[in-house]
Write a protein that holds these residues in place. Sequence first.
Motif, short mmCIF file in Angstrom:
data_model
loop_
_atom_site.label_atom_id
_atom_site.label_comp_id
_atom_site.label_asym_id
_atom_site.label_seq_id
_atom_site.Cartn_x
_atom_site.Cartn_y
_atom_site.Cartn_z
N LEU A 154 -0.96 3.91 -0.93
CA LEU A 154 -0.68 2.55 -1.13
C LEU A 154 0.46 2.10 0.04
O LEU A 154 0.36 1.01 0.65
N ASN A 155 1.43 2.80 -0.30
CA ASN A 155 2.37 2.24 0.53
C ASN A 155 2.37 2.38 2.09
O ASN A 155 2.76 1.51 2.84
N ASN A 178 -0.71 2.41 3.73
CA ASN A 178 -1.91 1.54 4.19
C ASN A 178 -1.91 0.02 3.62
O ASN A 178 -2.57 -0.75 4.45
N VAL A 187 0.31 6.90 -4.83
CA VAL A 187 1.46 5.91 -4.40
C VAL A 187 1.53 6.05 -2.83
O VAL A 187 1.71 4.86 -2.13
N MET A 188 1.67 7.25 -2.32
CA MET A 188 1.95 7.33 -0.86
C MET A 188 0.73 6.33 -0.01
O MET A 188 1.26 5.81 0.78
#
Lengths: 302, 106
Positions: A36-37, A39, A33-34
């Motif tokens: 995605l957030n 990059n 999730v991090m």
Amino acid sequence: MAICPVCEYRSPYWDQISSHIRSKSNSSDVQHVMWLNRNLTIKELTEEELTGSLEEFFSLKDGLAQWIRRRFVEKFYGERPHPFILAMQSPTRGVLLGYVLEHQHFLRNWVRVLAAIIYKTDRDDVVRSEMENMEVEFFGFMGRPAHYELLIRMGESLGMRREEILSTPPLPATASSIRTWRKIAETREWAEVMAAMHSLELVADRTLRKYGAKMHYFKESILDSQDFPREVKDFLREGYEADQKHAGEALETVEKYAKDKELVQVTVLRSFDAFSKYLMARLERGMQFEPGLVKVVEAVTG
Amino acid sequence: MRVLVNGEEVGTKERGCALCGATWGDYHEEVEGNELFFCCDMCAKEFRNMVQEVKRRKGWERVEELEIRGNYYTGRTCVARSRGRETKFYVRFGDDGEVETFRDVE
């Protein structure tokens, strides 16, 4: 071959990577999730949208070196430049002291990580260029003081004693970033380490404007200004002249020798995350001298 | 508890994570008596730690409203409100979700 930038799961097809990442996201896996957030986007995408987005993000249509430049500009010099870079446009004593106190640790680690490249590579041209870089940055070169020494002198010119500078431990964010780079040095293939480290020298690369950077590392007029001690200008000028050459040549070398370009991409992104955190540490250290520097963050986030 | 991230009201899957505004993930946690949506348990931990830190420093019993601006990279400038009182601060979290930097903002 397509790659998950978090767990490095490989597939010939981006739609399989997309499906894998969405599945991890649905179970709120922190790392996926991090990524995605940080990059791609904070707004959830369908599997099809994510496939397209990943494919475009990792596309090497202009080559690996250009991909690294483009991603660096996006992250540090884009629409919302990094707060430290914004602060460097008109650096105050607090900003510069923050730079000195944290960067001494970065440079001391820098040569150690470059030593890992030398240890791991089988290419003599790589050994030579890394040793030259180490001389310029840490030991001194052709009778000129090292970048490390110029940094300490800058701190002294701003009113801090050498012993005080050298005995100040890094902030936790700097220590965390250094741990990331050391882990990269210890666990990744030498071309990946080289890309992870030398891509960071792009920060002072004057040619970045050609690739969309909204500003330079600092206003060039500082170098001729009477408002800064000579030692400040000496330090900034030296980095400005050396880093462009270092970054450009190293990225060409990586492009030439990298066996697995997707792994290089993944490692470079991890290094960029560490670098962003580290640059914030410089600014936060500056806030200890000038609490008002928090306004720079507000200028970016407001 | 009302939470705004970069100007948008958040806290549900549709609106976004109560700390970062992301709509990825599917994690819920009760904070200050409110069920809030977070994209991951790290954001939830950071949010809880931030609320606790504000209450501890200000001696408040609860935080009723939070305006958060910024992200992981920049750190966050925030305004917390409770019973007509207001405090402004800068916060950044460490690797384990702990409050690593907390500075009052004038």
